[in-house]
Design a protein around this motif. Structure first.
Motif, PDB file in Angstrom:
ATOM      1  N   VAL A 159      13.859  74.289   5.795  1.00  0.00           N
ATOM      2  CA  VAL A 159      14.862  75.010   4.969  1.00  0.00           C
ATOM      3  C   VAL A 159      13.933  75.875   3.815  1.00  0.00           C
ATOM      4  O   VAL A 159      12.291  74.868   4.751  1.00  0.00           O
ATOM      5  CB  VAL A 159      15.638  74.280   3.207  1.00  0.00           C
ATOM      6  N   ALA A 160      14.067  76.309   3.252  1.00  0.00           N
ATOM      7  CA  ALA A 160      11.951  76.874   2.382  1.00  0.00           C
ATOM      8  C   ALA A 160      12.209  75.987   1.473  1.00  0.00           C
ATOM      9  O   ALA A 160      13.378  75.869  -0.050  1.00  0.00           O
ATOM     10  CB  ALA A 160      12.793  78.516   1.789  1.00  0.00           C
ATOM     11  N   VAL A 161      11.671  75.182   1.004  1.00  0.00           N
ATOM     12  CA  VAL A 161      10.973  74.695  -0.044  1.00  0.00           C
ATOM     13  C   VAL A 161      10.158  75.359  -0.698  1.00  0.00           C
ATOM     14  O   VAL A 161      10.060  76.827  -0.971  1.00  0.00           O
ATOM     15  CB  VAL A 161       9.844  72.934   0.173  1.00  0.00           C
ATOM     16  N   LYS A 162      10.693  74.543  -2.394  1.00  0.00           N
ATOM     17  CA  LYS A 162      10.165  75.679  -3.406  1.00  0.00           C
ATOM     18  C   LYS A 162       8.588  75.291  -3.075  1.00  0.00           C
ATOM     19  O   LYS A 162       7.756  74.653  -3.750  1.00  0.00           O
ATOM     20  CB  LYS A 162      11.113  74.863  -4.622  1.00  0.00           C
ATOM     21  N   SER A 163       8.367  76.713  -4.120  1.00  0.00           N
ATOM     22  CA  SER A 163       6.655  76.575  -4.318  1.00  0.00           C
ATOM     23  C   SER A 163       6.468  76.342  -5.864  1.00  0.00           C
ATOM     24  O   SER A 163       7.281  76.140  -6.527  1.00  0.00           O
ATOM     25  CB  SER A 163       6.237  78.313  -4.093  1.00  0.00           C
ATOM     26  N   PRO A 164       4.573  76.294  -5.672  1.00  0.00           N
ATOM     27  CA  PRO A 164       4.793  75.599  -7.192  1.00  0.00           C
ATOM     28  C   PRO A 164       5.170  77.071  -8.063  1.00  0.00           C
ATOM     29  O   PRO A 164       5.343  76.087  -8.913  1.00  0.00           O
ATOM     30  CB  PRO A 164       3.368  75.339  -6.817  1.00  0.00           C
ATOM     31  N   ASP A 165       4.573  77.876  -7.757  1.00  0.00           N
ATOM     32  CA  ASP A 165       4.907  78.933  -8.682  1.00  0.00           C
ATOM     33  C   ASP A 165       6.808  78.621  -9.024  1.00  0.00           C
ATOM     34  O   ASP A 165       6.933  78.826 -10.422  1.00  0.00           O
ATOM     35  CB  ASP A 165       4.346  80.435  -8.201  1.00  0.00           C
ATOM     36  N   GLU A 166       8.029  78.231  -8.086  1.00  0.00           N
ATOM     37  CA  GLU A 166       8.914  77.873  -8.573  1.00  0.00           C
ATOM     38  C   GLU A 166       9.139  77.002  -8.754  1.00  0.00           C
ATOM     39  O   GLU A 166      10.014  76.992 -10.570  1.00  0.00           O
ATOM     40  CB  GLU A 166       9.758  77.861  -6.651  1.00  0.00           C
ATOM     41  N   ILE A 167       8.888  76.354  -8.898  1.00  0.00           N
ATOM     42  CA  ILE A 167       8.817  74.921  -9.483  1.00  0.00           C
ATOM     43  C   ILE A 167       8.044  74.950 -11.310  1.00  0.00           C
ATOM     44  O   ILE A 167       8.928  74.618 -12.300  1.00  0.00           O
ATOM     45  CB  ILE A 167       7.695  73.934  -8.989  1.00  0.00           C
ATOM     46  N   TYR A 168       6.745  76.213 -11.587  1.00  0.00           N
ATOM     47  CA  TYR A 168       6.825  76.133 -13.026  1.00  0.00           C
ATOM     48  C   TYR A 168       7.924  76.653 -13.278  1.00  0.00           C
ATOM     49  O   TYR A 168       8.321  76.686 -14.434  1.00  0.00           O
ATOM     50  CB  TYR A 168       5.481  76.825 -12.843  1.00  0.00           C
ATOM     51  N   ARG A 169       8.557  78.052 -13.187  1.00  0.00           N
ATOM     52  CA  ARG A 169       9.231  78.979 -13.748  1.00  0.00           C
ATOM     53  C   ARG A 169      10.775  78.342 -13.708  1.00  0.00           C
ATOM     54  O   ARG A 169      11.321  78.792 -14.810  1.00  0.00           O
ATOM     55  CB  ARG A 169       9.623  79.958 -12.658  1.00  0.00           C
ATOM     56  N   GLN A 170      10.657  77.102 -12.612  1.00  0.00           N
ATOM     57  CA  GLN A 170      12.491  76.579 -13.475  1.00  0.00           C
ATOM     58  C   GLN A 170      11.962  75.215 -14.402  1.00  0.00           C
ATOM     59  O   GLN A 170      12.421  75.133 -15.333  1.00  0.00           O
ATOM     60  CB  GLN A 170      12.799  75.017 -11.950  1.00  0.00           C
ATOM     61  N   GLN A 171      10.450  75.488 -14.707  1.00  0.00           N
ATOM     62  CA  GLN A 171      10.139  74.237 -15.923  1.00  0.00           C
ATOM     63  C   GLN A 171       9.524  74.821 -17.059  1.00  0.00           C
ATOM     64  O   GLN A 171      10.958  74.554 -17.992  1.00  0.00           O
ATOM     65  CB  GLN A 171       8.686  73.334 -15.525  1.00  0.00           C
ATOM     66  N   GLU A 172       9.353  76.774 -16.924  1.00  0.00           N
ATOM     67  CA  GLU A 172       9.481  77.267 -18.093  1.00  0.00           C
ATOM     68  C   GLU A 172      11.068  77.454 -18.380  1.00  0.00           C
ATOM     69  O   GLU A 172      11.136  77.486 -20.341  1.00  0.00           O
ATOM     70  CB  GLU A 172       9.362  78.492 -18.128  1.00  0.00           C
ATOM     71  N   ILE A 173      11.885  77.634 -17.638  1.00  0.00           N
ATOM     72  CA  ILE A 173      13.531  77.870 -17.955  1.00  0.00           C
ATOM     73  C   ILE A 173      13.857  75.993 -19.170  1.00  0.00           C
ATOM     74  O   ILE A 173      14.545  76.501 -20.098  1.00  0.00           O
ATOM     75  CB  ILE A 173      14.478  77.551 -17.130  1.00  0.00           C
ATOM     76  N   ILE A 174      13.148  74.532 -18.722  1.00  0.00           N
ATOM     77  CA  ILE A 174      13.633  74.094 -19.114  1.00  0.00           C
ATOM     78  C   ILE A 174      13.551  74.007 -20.738  1.00  0.00           C
ATOM     79  O   ILE A 174      13.931  73.520 -21.328  1.00  0.00           O
ATOM     80  CB  ILE A 174      13.051  73.204 -18.087  1.00  0.00           C
ATOM     81  N   VAL A 175      11.638  74.490 -20.260  1.00  0.00           N
ATOM     82  CA  VAL A 175      11.672  74.472 -22.500  1.00  0.00           C
ATOM     83  C   VAL A 175      12.341  75.467 -22.787  1.00  0.00           C
ATOM     84  O   VAL A 175      12.578  75.209 -23.819  1.00  0.00           O
ATOM     85  CB  VAL A 175       9.699  74.695 -21.695  1.00  0.00           C
ATOM     86  N   LEU A 176      12.460  76.548 -22.525  1.00  0.00           N
ATOM     87  CA  LEU A 176      12.930  77.411 -22.499  1.00  0.00           C
ATOM     88  C   LEU A 176      14.621  77.474 -24.083  1.00  0.00           C
ATOM     89  O   LEU A 176      15.541  77.422 -24.675  1.00  0.00           O
ATOM     90  CB  LEU A 176      13.210  79.017 -21.975  1.00  0.00           C
ATOM     91  N   PHE A 177      15.438  76.466 -22.645  1.00  0.00           N
ATOM     92  CA  PHE A 177      16.375  76.174 -23.179  1.00  0.00           C
ATOM     93  C   PHE A 177      16.602  75.264 -24.371  1.00  0.00           C
ATOM     94  O   PHE A 177      17.025  74.740 -25.588  1.00  0.00           O
ATOM     95  CB  PHE A 177      17.253  74.938 -22.429  1.00  0.00           C
ATOM     96  N   CYS A 178      15.637  74.042 -23.956  1.00  0.00           N
ATOM     97  CA  CYS A 178      15.301  72.879 -25.286  1.00  0.00           C
ATOM     98  C   CYS A 178      14.919  73.530 -26.675  1.00  0.00           C
ATOM     99  O   CYS A 178      15.899  73.275 -28.137  1.00  0.00           O
ATOM    100  CB  CYS A 178      13.863  72.061 -24.689  1.00  0.00           C
TER     101      CYS A 178
END
Length: 274
Positions: free
Chosen positions: A164-183
């Motif tokens: 499968v296509a694993v997540k790139s570092p950029d995609e992981i960072y963007r997910q972390q940004e969303i987590i911070v936004l929700f917090c």
């Protein structure tokens, strides 16, 4: 209660099931063959579970990093992933590529061979240790466990990356940004009285709708440089929001014309509307 004793009996069960499979003619008794395969699956899963506990006890600070798991799609992060990797390695060594392209499977075969050879060495060493000194892990035992742990992690990453296509570092960072936004959204909502700590502690179902709604407003107005920044191109945003890029622009334009009182009224209504 000793882990090495548990490993001995788990290993015995795997050996017994394999012997039964090898002694069975699958064409004459296909139903029994499937039953034995199912037994092998469960016995190998149990063996790996005990081995995992042994490694946590024996080499806790020398385990190979599993940070790469954050790159995997969530649907792959299941309890039996390790057993699936072992089955995949066995299939590759037998020349069966399952879900992989033949070229990818051929490249992974050396890794699969090294992994399975390492597992056999671990099984031999731990069996001998369980019969001689089941309460200790001398250096030779530790060494084979460290090698197996490394080979398993390397094969797991390589196999899943081919599948499968694993997540790139950029995609992981963007997910972390969303987590911070929700917090930050939750913290702001608590401060303004939109939510209560009791609602969060009690897992109020309404929060599943309320928090994402408030996060969109926060991301567009309060933290405009965060993951909902519309100064980015759609492909630079998280895949959670990029399909709604044009809609988000319309929402932002509408929010800009609201007064502070109107914005407060809107946010409060989003906390109660179904």
């Amino acid at each position: 209660p000793r882990l090495l004793s548990q490993f001995f009996f788990a290993d015995e069960r795997v050996t017994r099931v394999v012997a039964e499979i090898n002694g069975l003619d699958a064409e004459l008794d296909p139903q029994q063959y499937l039953v034995l395969l199912n037994q092998l699956h469960f016995s190998q899963a149990h063996l790996l579970a005990v081995l995992e506990r042994i490694m946590e006890e024996c080499i806790p600070t020398q385990r190979h990093s599993r940070d790469y798991l954050v790159k995997f799609p969530e649907e792959l992060l299941v309890d039996n992933l390790g057993n699936h990797m072992l089955f995949a390695a066995e299939c590759l060594l037998a020349g069966t590529f399952l879900e992989l392209e033949e070229s990818d499977g051929a490249q992974l075969r050396p890794q699969a061979r090294n992994l399975l050879c390492s597992l056999e060495l671990v099984r031999t060493v731990l069996r001998e240790q369980s019969l001689s000194q089941p309460n200790s892990y001398p250096e030779p035992v530790r060494a084979v466990l460290i090698q197996f742990d490394r080979l398993f992690a390397e094969f797991e990453l390589s196999y899943v990356s081919s599948l499968v296509a694993v997540k790139s570092p950029d995609e992981i960072y963007r997910q972390q940004e969303i987590i911070v936004l929700f917090c930050e959204t939750v913290e702001r909502a608590l401060h303004l009285g939109y939510l209560t700590q009791e609602m969060i502690d009690g897992y109020e179902p309404l929060l599943m709708f309320t928090i994402p709604r408030l996060a969109i407003i926060s991301g567009l107005l309060i933290y405009p440089e965060g993951p909902l920044s519309l100064d980015r191109r759609p492909e630079e945003m998280s895949r959670v929001f990029s399909p709604f890029y044009n809609l988000l622009k319309k929402i932002r334009d509408l929010l800009w014309v609201l007064s502070a009182e109107e914005l407060c009224l809107l946010e409060r209504s989003l906390c109660t509307a179904e």
